[in-house]
Structure formats: structure tokens, C-alpha cells
Write a protein that holds these residues in place. Sequence first.
Motif, PDB file in Angstrom:
ATOM      1  N   ASP A  23       0.708  -1.286   0.018  1.00  0.00           N
ATOM      2  CA  ASP A  23       0.211   0.082  -0.150  1.00  0.00           C
ATOM      3  C   ASP A  23       0.836   1.208   0.026  1.00  0.00           C
ATOM      4  O   ASP A  23       1.885   1.137   0.919  1.00  0.00           O
ATOM      5  CB  ASP A  23      -0.826  -0.322   1.353  1.00  0.00           C
ATOM      6  N   TRP A  24       0.504   2.269  -0.750  1.00  0.00           N
ATOM      7  CA  TRP A  24       1.314   3.441  -1.023  1.00  0.00           C
ATOM      8  C   TRP A  24       1.612   4.141   0.387  1.00  0.00           C
ATOM      9  O   TRP A  24       2.619   4.562   0.581  1.00  0.00           O
ATOM     10  CB  TRP A  24       0.973   4.548  -2.155  1.00  0.00           C
ATOM     11  N   TRP A  25       0.457   4.230   1.146  1.00  0.00           N
ATOM     12  CA  TRP A  25       0.852   5.034   2.282  1.00  0.00           C
ATOM     13  C   TRP A  25       1.711   4.430   3.340  1.00  0.00           C
ATOM     14  O   TRP A  25       2.374   4.874   3.967  1.00  0.00           O
ATOM     15  CB  TRP A  25      -0.611   5.265   3.185  1.00  0.00           C
ATOM     16  N   SER A  26       1.378   2.883   3.443  1.00  0.00           N
ATOM     17  CA  SER A  26       2.452   2.326   4.134  1.00  0.00           C
ATOM     18  C   SER A  26       3.699   2.284   3.812  1.00  0.00           C
ATOM     19  O   SER A  26       4.663   2.458   4.796  1.00  0.00           O
ATOM     20  CB  SER A  26       2.123   0.658   4.253  1.00  0.00           C
ATOM     21  N   LEU A  27       4.137   2.204   2.506  1.00  0.00           N
ATOM     22  CA  LEU A  27       5.644   2.535   1.965  1.00  0.00           C
ATOM     23  C   LEU A  27       6.118   3.873   2.481  1.00  0.00           C
ATOM     24  O   LEU A  27       7.129   4.194   2.798  1.00  0.00           O
ATOM     25  CB  LEU A  27       5.571   2.369   0.520  1.00  0.00           C
ATOM     26  N   LEU A  28       5.232   4.852   2.336  1.00  0.00           N
ATOM     27  CA  LEU A  28       5.580   6.344   2.643  1.00  0.00           C
ATOM     28  C   LEU A  28       5.934   6.539   4.222  1.00  0.00           C
ATOM     29  O   LEU A  28       6.532   7.276   4.490  1.00  0.00           O
ATOM     30  CB  LEU A  28       4.613   7.374   1.852  1.00  0.00           C
ATOM     31  N   ILE A  29       4.962   5.689   5.119  1.00  0.00           N
ATOM     32  CA  ILE A  29       5.368   5.963   6.332  1.00  0.00           C
ATOM     33  C   ILE A  29       6.426   5.280   6.630  1.00  0.00           C
ATOM     34  O   ILE A  29       7.310   5.836   7.660  1.00  0.00           O
ATOM     35  CB  ILE A  29       4.063   4.997   7.169  1.00  0.00           C
ATOM     36  N   VAL A  30       6.926   4.085   5.931  1.00  0.00           N
ATOM     37  CA  VAL A  30       8.286   3.558   6.286  1.00  0.00           C
ATOM     38  C   VAL A  30       9.265   4.589   5.834  1.00  0.00           C
ATOM     39  O   VAL A  30      10.484   4.781   6.538  1.00  0.00           O
ATOM     40  CB  VAL A  30       8.474   2.296   5.496  1.00  0.00           C
ATOM     41  N   ARG A  31       9.173   5.218   4.616  1.00  0.00           N
ATOM     42  CA  ARG A  31      10.193   6.071   4.259  1.00  0.00           C
ATOM     43  C   ARG A  31      10.318   7.281   5.262  1.00  0.00           C
ATOM     44  O   ARG A  31      11.374   7.457   5.566  1.00  0.00           O
ATOM     45  CB  ARG A  31       9.786   6.717   2.788  1.00  0.00           C
ATOM     46  N   ASP A  32       9.258   7.775   5.684  1.00  0.00           N
ATOM     47  CA  ASP A  32       9.244   8.664   7.079  1.00  0.00           C
ATOM     48  C   ASP A  32       9.850   8.190   8.042  1.00  0.00           C
ATOM     49  O   ASP A  32      10.655   9.074   8.769  1.00  0.00           O
ATOM     50  CB  ASP A  32       7.750   9.313   7.023  1.00  0.00           C
ATOM     51  N   ALA A  33       9.782   7.040   8.464  1.00  0.00           N
ATOM     52  CA  ALA A  33      10.506   6.430   9.664  1.00  0.00           C
ATOM     53  C   ALA A  33      11.881   6.462   9.428  1.00  0.00           C
ATOM     54  O   ALA A  33      12.653   6.919  10.288  1.00  0.00           O
ATOM     55  CB  ALA A  33       9.741   4.905   9.911  1.00  0.00           C
ATOM     56  N   PHE A  34      12.319   5.887   7.984  1.00  0.00           N
ATOM     57  CA  PHE A  34      13.947   6.065   7.743  1.00  0.00           C
ATOM     58  C   PHE A  34      14.233   7.590   7.922  1.00  0.00           C
ATOM     59  O   PHE A  34      15.463   7.839   8.291  1.00  0.00           O
ATOM     60  CB  PHE A  34      14.087   5.657   6.435  1.00  0.00           C
ATOM     61  N   ASP A  35      13.372   8.793   7.685  1.00  0.00           N
ATOM     62  CA  ASP A  35      13.768  10.049   7.600  1.00  0.00           C
ATOM     63  C   ASP A  35      13.745  10.647   9.117  1.00  0.00           C
ATOM     64  O   ASP A  35      13.861  11.693   9.377  1.00  0.00           O
ATOM     65  CB  ASP A  35      12.878  10.906   6.835  1.00  0.00           C
TER      66      ASP A  35
END
Length: 155
Positions: A23-35
Motif C-alpha cells: 500500500d502506498w501509504w504504508s511504504l511512505l510511512i516506512v520512508r518517513d520512519a527512515f527519515d
Amino acid sequence: MVARTRFDDSDCPVARSVDAIGDWWSLLIVRDAFDGSRRFGEFQRGLGVAKNILTVRLRALVAGGVLETVPASDGSAYREYVLTAKGEALFPVVVALRQWGEQHFFEPGEPRSELVDRRRELPLRDLEVRASDGRRVTPGDTTVRKVAPDTPEGT
């Protein structure tokens, strides 16, 4: 409402991975967690996603072992979301998507973000897929092979 197709019992690792984080939201959440995002409000402000959608996605990522909740780092009563080892293992996936996007969706000179090595402040080299002997491989150099299920010893 259409029922979501699930792939959590598929014999394909790509399908199972997409089921967990596709899901795109989930992947963007993971991206933001890396950030560095850790709190619900940080994710919500950064993504601009509705609170109900964010709540569902965060719960699914925690249930799937990608994120975990921990006491707030400032000692407050809040909880924070941090990547687990399973979540951190998504780093090459996020980098690959970033590099693919840089190569295919930006014109030369168009403003964009850039991922750099903290130590040298230089952009990362492009990811490459390598064979066990170190050769660079392309899709034409690979094939999918089914792996027999593990059997208990002595049977």
C-alpha cells in the motif's frame, strides 16, 4: 466496497511482500520512519494523510512487525513508532524505489530530494543486483525456481 485480495499465503515472495507493505501509504510511512518521523502527528503532518487512514496503516505495520511502539523518547506519556529489524531491512527497497523515481520521473535540473551518505555528504551509488559470484545481473540473466518445502528430519 471491493474486498482486498490477500497474498499472505502465496508461494511468491514478491506477492507476500506486497501484501505486507504494498500500500502506498504504508511504504511512505516506512520512508518517513527512515527519515526520522516517530510520532503519529509527525507522520500525519509529513504525509497529509487522513488520521483514520494513518491509524489503520500504522496498526497494520505494527501487527506485521515492520514498526513497533515504544515509550516516547522525551519521557512523556506518548508512544512512538520505530522501525524493527524487519522494517530496517526495507531500506534497500526504499532506496531502489527512490533511485528508480529519480531516473524516470524527474527532468534534468528539476528540484527533488536527494539521499546522501552522512559521512561524506555524497549521493549513494546506484543499487545493482549481483549474482553470487559478483557479476551484475539483469532480468534476462535470472529465472524463478520453486524451492521444495522443508521436511522434518528423518522423514
